[in-house]
Scaffold this active site. Structure first.
Site, mmCIF file in Angstrom:
data_model
loop_
_atom_site.group_PDB
_atom_site.id
_atom_site.type_symbol
_atom_site.label_atom_id
_atom_site.label_comp_id
_atom_site.label_asym_id
_atom_site.label_seq_id
_atom_site.Cartn_x
_atom_site.Cartn_y
_atom_site.Cartn_z
ATOM 1 N N ASP A 55 16.432 -4.556 -16.990
ATOM 2 C CA ASP A 55 15.095 -3.830 -16.959
ATOM 3 C C ASP A 55 15.030 -3.234 -18.398
ATOM 4 O OD1 ASP A 55 14.272 -4.899 -14.590
ATOM 5 O OD2 ASP A 55 14.972 -3.251 -13.429
ATOM 6 N N ARG A 110 14.035 10.747 -13.444
ATOM 7 C CA ARG A 110 15.416 10.812 -12.750
ATOM 8 C C ARG A 110 16.469 10.270 -13.356
ATOM 9 N NH1 ARG A 110 12.115 7.172 -11.376
ATOM 10 N NH2 ARG A 110 12.723 5.116 -10.606
ATOM 11 N N CYS A 122 -4.280 -11.011 12.898
ATOM 12 C CA CYS A 122 -5.703 -10.622 13.373
ATOM 13 C C CYS A 122 -6.011 -9.167 12.945
ATOM 14 C CB CYS A 122 -5.853 -10.906 14.897
ATOM 15 S SG CYS A 122 -4.606 -10.092 15.734
#
Length: 1007
Positions: free
Chosen positions: A461, A470, A589
């Protein structure tokens, strides 16, 4: 909220932390001034985490000059800084971490007037008598006070947040909510939840209600305290004077503030309240409480800490501890070995222990200023004595300082063990949040810095802006660069001994890179540390470590929660031996027709994004480039007609010529999704429809929807048009448009056809109900004949929209937010803001630097044990922490389960090793002769090489072939040149002619 904090959130700096703390807590943090006293390792670790978190300001106080031993843990000091004031050297480096948090220096004395400027005072390095004076001032002025220190493998933390400290949210968990099936009208009204849906509430929780029919008095009522009666029922007090309950209703948990009183530091010395950090050591807190006081008494008397491994100094600390114990009403039994060990190690500073207490103390600072989560009440002691090495000699001579940057570590472990640490060869997989913290700890430890040591890092990355909150090794100027490269450069600056000792990779670990991470690579390693963010990569590395018999350190974080796992060859189970239960999926559904929660509409909108802007473009491009696309699609069966209709629409009916056409398309989609489809659903199932049992169809989890009437002045309606039109334009390479007046004018010209419901449309009601989805009027043959010729489009290709949550200019999250909220309006569901929608749709893992620091510290404590070569399972610790509660849980790893064949026991770490290539017949004979096992089947990967039922001719051919040749013949693939060994799975019968499990087989085919 502070403009600075708001801007940082807008710029994605706090994106993941925001999901942990919330806007309200961050708003309070943004007004808090924090003072940190002592800038050795622990002080700077706390300061780093607090600066990253985003308080109003951080002030540093430490007039003392830096010493060489500080470099064992203080990652912002270098050899050139020795003799300079610690705070002055550290301040500019801390200030780089977060442009929104100013970092100041305090050069005045710590008087009452000075201390009154701060919301929190944290002390990490100061004589106890001076700490008590400061704590008294803080207690009297409602200044939150934290005292913490680390001594070798021992650490402590103390909190005093004053009387009546208010905790706004004790756990930080999402408020529970659920649907109601019934409410009794009684002096003790009982709520019954829908079948099979546990409410999850605890006794004493508070709830409020909405959407109740009949007993409307409860809707939006003052929060009511509940009593749990069972997993599906709870009582809420008197409902006898309310109306009769009819139908529906949703309960929602309400987080009620609670107040906690804290004693002063002085009071707590004689009357402490302990938080137990390890229940296997429940007898230690009081002993250590006295031992630390004895240690401070020694320092005040001698002006120094006890010398490492000095028996005379340790005996004095032990005697003082016994003296303090005699003054208590309940006299604890004092373990001489424990207290002397505290004295022996007291000069030592270890980076992993600093990381543990630095993360923990920083989280306590955030609790103090925000009221979010439960503070440590009031003192906690923690030790990791299991990490003390047994493979080397620990003596006063070998633990004495040598003028090295590792003197803080040598004081605990000695010079011999420091050599072992330095000559370790470790592989770090991932250089993100956990990876950055891990590398910082390793740099301070000197891991891999020796003549025979080495570190290897891989991460594919690149750095994004949201990482900076962080992943503290990175700076704004690093955005877009490789994580592995920047992380390696940053820790080399921290410890120049690592120069030329780190190899950087950017390749993902997986089957396709085994030519890079091959036998030679893994066999050269002493161990592997994972810093990964996905389960599949973790499982892959786990398999590789089992195969190469390498220890693996595993960890992860989720907001304030963290876990660590240590995997030791021939000792523990592997990472893959157990797994979490799968996440519950939303029934189709429910998504399509019966949503009842915002999570349902967000997932529906996320699917809609793929179905409008990604999948159709991919299908069109395949149709235009692959001659057999239609035939291949027809073989897919069920969805083939839908796919071909989509191709036809996107190349013909829906293909825009300009942006006005895109606006028209978006407006018609609005009508279809939020009006016509809802009207069709209500045509099939009217609001008063009943089931065959006479129950209302629209009841329980089914919410009756209502169609939306498009309103150009409704922001959500208009947002849908803007973002849908721009994404549609992107698909076709048409320039987008954001001008509101232009879009409004174009909308005036859109003709929307009148909707008429269709007879005979089937709608899926149950999850397992099959519904034929005939989406169009054309037959399949007519549809195929209607498809335009690919040759007529020349070089035209569509641009699929690959979902990217972190680019705020690409319309992706904005479209999903508008689409989801419109559907929520259809069904009367409370809408979600863009922030929450992004969190759910982007499957964002909440993260905060405090937890990451603590977890990596725990991992590195296990690394000490691995380097020491400990073989006792009880010496290792798997950990689970939740800083919000706070909770600390440690357990020994689970032993590798053993199986047996012919009286021979084995585990997942065992295998049969054959050191040469041989024929299949020799292979079968080997097992019969050496292990008394009859081979009935042999396979390698997906290739079946031999079975007892194979016809005689084929069997004869194969039995005479070398195994390597046989694998190449059956698989029809050459064995790659980097592969030195082949893996075989065998089915065998034992001496009793029973089918038994046996280990796999590794055959060496190349040297």
């Amino acid at each position: 909220m502070s403009a600075n904090i708001e801007q940082a959130i807008d710029e994605s700096l706090y994106s993941r932390q925001l999901y942990v703390l919330g806007h309200e807590a961050m708003k309070k943090m943004s007004t808090a001034h924090v003072l940190i006293v002592g800038l050795k390792g622990l002080g700077v670790e706390i300061a780093k985490n607090v600066v990253l978190a985003g308080v109003k300001s951080v002030t540093l106080y430490d007039p003392e000059p830096a010493q060489i031993s500080d470099l064992s843990t203080q990652f912002y000091l270098t050899e050139e800084d020795i003799g300079k004031p610690r705070a002055q050297v550290t301040q500019p480096k801390l200030a780089e971490l977060n442009q929104y948090v100013p970092v100041h220096l305090l050069e005045n004395e710590l008087t009452e007037d000075v201390l009154k400027n701060y919301k929190v005072v944290v002390i990490t390095d100061m004589p106890l008598s001076k700490q008590l004076q400061i704590s008294d001032i803080c207690h009297a002025n409602n200044i939150h006070f934290i005292s913490t220190e680390v001594r070798g493998l021992f650490g402590r933390i103390f909190n005093d947040f004053g009387p009546m400290f208010e905790i706004m949210d004790a756990t930080g968990e999402e408020p529970l909510t659920g649907m109601i099936a019934g409410i009794s009208k009684d002096e003790e009204g009982v709520i019954t939840c829908l079948d099979e849906v546990r409410h999850g509430l605890e006794d004493g929780a508070y709830v409020t209600f909405k959407e109740i029919e009949g007993m409307e008095e409860l809707n939006n009522c003052t929060p009511r305290k509940i009593k749990v009666l069972g997993p599906y029922t709870f009582s809420i007090g008197d409902t006898s004077n309310f109306g009769d309950y009819k139908n529906g209703g949703i309960f929602t948990e309400v987080k009620m503030p609670k107040q906690v009183d804290f004693k002063s530091f002085r009071e707590s010395l004689t009357s402490p309240d302990f938080l137990i950090s390890d229940f296997a050591k429940f007898d230690r807190p009081m002993q250590l409480h006295l031992g630390f006081q004895a240690l401070h008494a020694f320092v005040e008397k001698h002006g120094r800490y006890p010398k490492p491994r000095n028996e005379q100094d340790a005996a004095e600390v032990f005697e003082k501890t016994k003296e303090l114990a005699e003054n208590l009403e309940e006299k604890p039994e004092i373990d001489e070995k424990l207290i002397k060990e505290l004295a022996y190690q007291s000069q030592g500073e270890l980076s992993p222990m600093v990381a543990v207490f630095g993360g923990m103390a920083a989280q306590e600072v955030l609790k103090a200023v925000s009221g979010k989560f439960s503070p440590i009440h009031q003192v906690m002691y923690f030790d990791a004595l299991e990490a003390l090495p047994t493979s080397v000699t620990l003596s006063e001579e070998l633990c004495a300082p040598v003028g090295s940057r590792y003197d803080g570590q040598i004081a605990v472990f000695g010079r011999e063990f420091q050599e072992k640490i330095a000559n370790t060869n470790e592989f770090l997989v991932g250089a993100g949040a956990i990876g950055c913290e891990m590398l910082k700890n390793w740099a301070m430890m000197g891991l891999g810095a020796g003549a025979k040591g080495h570190l290897t890092i891989t991460d594919m990355d690149t750095i994004e802006k949201s990482n900076l909150n962080r992943q503290f090794l990175f700076r704004a100027g690093d955005v877009g660069k490789l994580k592995s490269e920047c992380a390696a450069a940053a820790v080399t600056k921290m410890n120049s001994d690592l120069k030329n000792k780190i190899t950087i990779h950017q390749e993902r670990v997986g089957p396709d890179t085994e030519h890079i991470y091959d036998d030679d690579f893994f066999e050269s390693l002493d161990g592997v540390t994972n810093a990964l963010d996905n389960v599949e990569a973790r499982k892959y590395m786990d398999r590789r470590c089992v195969y190469y018999r390498k220890p693996l350190l595993e960890s992860g974080t989720l907001g304030t929660k963290g876990n660590t796992q240590v995997i030791i060859p021939f000792l523990t189970e592997s990472y893959s031996s157990s797994q979490d239960p799968p996440e519950k999926s939303i029934p189709i559904c429910t998504l399509k027709n019966f949503p009842n929660a915002i999570e349902h509409t967000i997932q529906w909108a996320r699917d809609l994004f793929e179905g409008y802007f990604k999948q159709p473009a991919d299908n069109v491009n395949l149709y235009l480039t692959q001659p057999n696309f239609v035939e291949a699609t027809l073989k897919q069966g069920g969805s083939s007609k839908e796919t071909l209709e989509s191709v036809n629409n996107y190349l013909a009916a829906d293909k825009p010529e300009n942006f006005d056409d895109c606006i028209t398309w978006a407006r018609l989609k609005f009508e279809e999704l939020y009006s016509n489809n809802i009207r069709q659903l209500l045509f099939n199932f009217p609001p008063d429809a009943v089931t065959s049992t006479g129950q209302l169809f629209w009841s329980g989890p089914k919410r009756a929807p209502s169609p939306l009437l498009f309103d150009v002045n409704n922001k959500t309606h208009f947002d849908f048009i803007v973002h849908a039109a721009n994404l549609h334009a992107y698909n076709y390479g048409i320039k987008g448009e954001a001008d509101e007046a232009y879009i409004r004018k174009a909308l005036d010209n859109v003709m929307v056809p009148e909707f008429k419901p269709k007879e005979g449309v089937k709608i899926q009601v149950q999850e397992n109900e099959a519904v034929e989805n005939d989406s169009g009027v054309d037959s399949l043959d007519d549809l195929i004949n209607k498809l335009p010729s690919p040759s007529s489009f020349g070089s035209f290709r569509m641009q699929p929209a690959e979902f990217e949550k972190d680019d705020d200019s690409n319309h992706h999250i904005d479209f999903i937010t508008a689409a989801s909220n419109l559907r929520a309006m259809n069904y009367g569901i409370t809408i979600a803001d863009r922030h929450r929608t992004k969190f759910i749709a982007g499957k964002i893992i909440p993260a905060i630097a405090t937890t990451t620091a603590l977890v990596t510290g725990l991992v590195c404590l296990e690394l000490y044990k691995i380097i020491d070569g400990k073989k006792d399972l009880e010496q290792y610790k798997n950990g689970f922490v939740n800083l919000a509660l706070p909770f600390f849980g440690f357990s020994e790893p689970i032993a590798a389960p053993a199986l047996e064949y012919n009286g021979v026991k084995f585990t997942l770490w065992d295998r049969f090793d054959i050191d040469r290539d041989m024929t299949l017949q020799e292979f079968i004979d080997y097992f019969q002769k050496e292990h008394n096992l009859e081979v009935t089947m042999v396979s390698s990967g997906v290739s079946m090489l031999y079975s007892f039922f194979l016809n005689k001719k084929k069997a004869a051919e194969r039995l005479g072939m070398k195994l390597s040749k046989l694998v190449e013949t059956i698989s029809k693939k050459p064995i790659p040149p980097h592969v030195k060994s082949l893996i075989f799975e065998v089915c065998v019968n034992d001496v009793n002619d029973e089918d038994v499990d046996v280990p796999y087989v590794r055959v060496r085919i190349r040297q």
